[in-house]
Design an enzyme around this catalytic site. Sequence first.
Site, PDB file in Angstrom:
ATOM      1  N   TYR A 257       0.851  -1.197   0.000  1.00 14.10           N
ATOM      2  CA  TYR A 257       0.000   0.000   0.000  1.00 14.10           C
ATOM      3  C   TYR A 257       0.884   1.244   0.000  1.00 14.10           C
ATOM      4  CZ  TYR A 257      -4.038  -2.853   0.859  1.00 14.10           C
ATOM      5  OH  TYR A 257      -5.035  -3.786   0.714  1.00 14.10           O
ATOM      6  N   GLY A 259       1.938   5.064   0.709  1.00 11.53           N
ATOM      7  CA  GLY A 259       1.589   5.932   1.838  1.00 11.53           C
ATOM      8  C   GLY A 259       2.671   6.963   2.077  1.00 11.53           C
ATOM      9  N   GLY A 263       7.055   4.110   9.754  1.00 10.92           N
ATOM     10  CA  GLY A 263       7.591   4.665  11.003  1.00 10.92           C
ATOM     11  C   GLY A 263       7.611   3.556  12.028  1.00 10.92           C
ATOM     12  N   CYS A 266      10.380  -0.126  14.950  1.00  9.67           N
ATOM     13  CA  CYS A 266      11.183  -1.227  14.404  1.00  9.67           C
ATOM     14  C   CYS A 266      11.814  -0.939  13.039  1.00  9.67           C
ATOM     15  CB  CYS A 266      10.334  -2.490  14.340  1.00  9.67           C
ATOM     16  SG  CYS A 266       9.915  -3.089  15.981  1.00  9.67           S
ATOM     17  N   LYS A 269      14.645   1.870  12.710  1.00  2.64           N
ATOM     18  CA  LYS A 269      15.904   1.599  13.424  1.00  2.64           C
ATOM     19  C   LYS A 269      16.534   0.294  12.951  1.00  2.64           C
ATOM     20  CE  LYS A 269      14.481  -0.797  17.676  1.00  2.64           C
ATOM     21  NZ  LYS A 269      15.056  -2.114  17.413  1.00  2.64           N
TER      22      LYS A 269
END
Length: 440
Positions: A257, A259, A263, A266, A269
């Site tokens: 999807y 977008g 964020g 997980c 980083k």
Amino acid sequence: MKVTVLGSGYVGLVASACFSEMGNYVICVDIDKEKILKLKEGVIPIYEPGLTDLIIDNQKKRTLNFTTNIKESLKNAEVVFIAVGTPMGEDGSADLKYVLQVAKSIGENMSHHLVIVDKSTVPIGTADKVREVIQNILDDRDSQLTFDVVSNPEFLKEGAAIKDFMHPDRIVVGANNDHSMTLMRNLYAPFTVSNDRFIGMDIRSAEMTKYAANAMLATKISFINEISNICEHVGADVNQVRRGIGSDQRIGYKFIYPGCGYGGSCFPKDVQALIKIANCYGYNPSLISSVEKVNQAQKEVLFSKLTNQLGNNLNGKKISIWGLSFKPETDDMREAPSINLIKSIINSGGTVNAYDPKAMNEAQFYLNNFDVLYSNDKYSALEGADALVLVTEWKEFRSPDFDLMKSKMKNHLFIDGRNQFKSEFVTSKGFKYIQIGVRS
Ligand SMILES: NC(=O)c1ccc[n+]([C@@H]2O[C@H](COP(=O)([O-])OP(=O)(O)OC[C@H]3O[C@@H](n4cnc5c(N)ncnc54)[C@H](O)[C@@H]3O)[C@@H](O)[C@H]2O)c1
């Protein structure tokens, strides 16, 4: 089994709740006294569907206890999970300070053989570091105690964490002896009754599996976001393209999807940590580095769509934001694309009126230097707005009252960061509708 879980964050709490639900005796430990005090009173510090009931039920049954006392928690333990945070260090690598602190505490306080399990996401080779820290402390204690270190990365998704833990796609365990592998198999047996999903392997491969999984998922997101940007340039519609490619079973519909970027605690980083790990071994992972670069750029896309419509100077412009958390069904704001957007709007002179069903308290912490107005419901956030930007696709935004929205907003501009609607439908309601991946 007697299980100790060190860390009462998203992973520690979910693991503790689910292991205790299966009848194990679980003690969950944290150094945060206030958090433990609240947990003992049945106040759960995070929003995760189903978690509160599980914790309270198991506390009542006495299969789940909380403490700050690590020594007590290890007294009868057979298996000890390390589930503390591994945040991004300043250079992008995983910061192991909490994991190694906890390893030190285990070495100082253990009194019998333990199987110690790294559940935190940790760089390849961390099990060796944990083993070394504990062994050094035991040597200092002149102790002959023995222990095993095992890797058992966690794959739960926030927002569906209980379901994921109770019905896992797979349980990955890396161990270097039969005793700890068998113990882990037995501990997880109740979670895989209908289908054996236990995958045993060596420790480094287990540590690498977690990074490889997150890098693959992040790659899918950055891939579709890149395709979506190309769609805008060439006049194609990414929604139609997505359906067209997803029908190929080798590609599939999941995780493609478009977008405003990934964020959370997980993907950002872990992708950066994997790049650092590879660099440390002298390898330049160019594909994964690009995944990260595409994502950074994608987080700016909503702001540029907004300024394309309203101009670069947002002085006097009121912008409504629907959804703040990095994804629906969680209050987690770590690395949420809404943070980039809100900071850019305010730095350009605009004002922000935001609404999120669960994440507004957390958002205040992450945006504490920014003067954001928070509304109690989604329609109040629209009062006098020059534009609405939908950032997080919570269910309650799926079928809004467009007439009420129109009556509240000054300017009927709707920028959708998640492609929630059919374009014709929203425009038929009298809105100028801007989507990601569709030329406007
Ligand atoms: N959140 C997720 O969706 C998710 C999913 C899979 C894996 N992971 C990984 O699991 C690990 C934990 O993530 P999280 O989101 O639960 O972290 P978190 O930041 O929510 O929680 C970590 C907890 O550990 C506690 N802690 C720190 N030092 C401690 C110590 N010495 N003793 C006891 N407790 C201590 C902190 O007080 C905090 O409550 C990370 O490595 C993360 O990458 C997270």
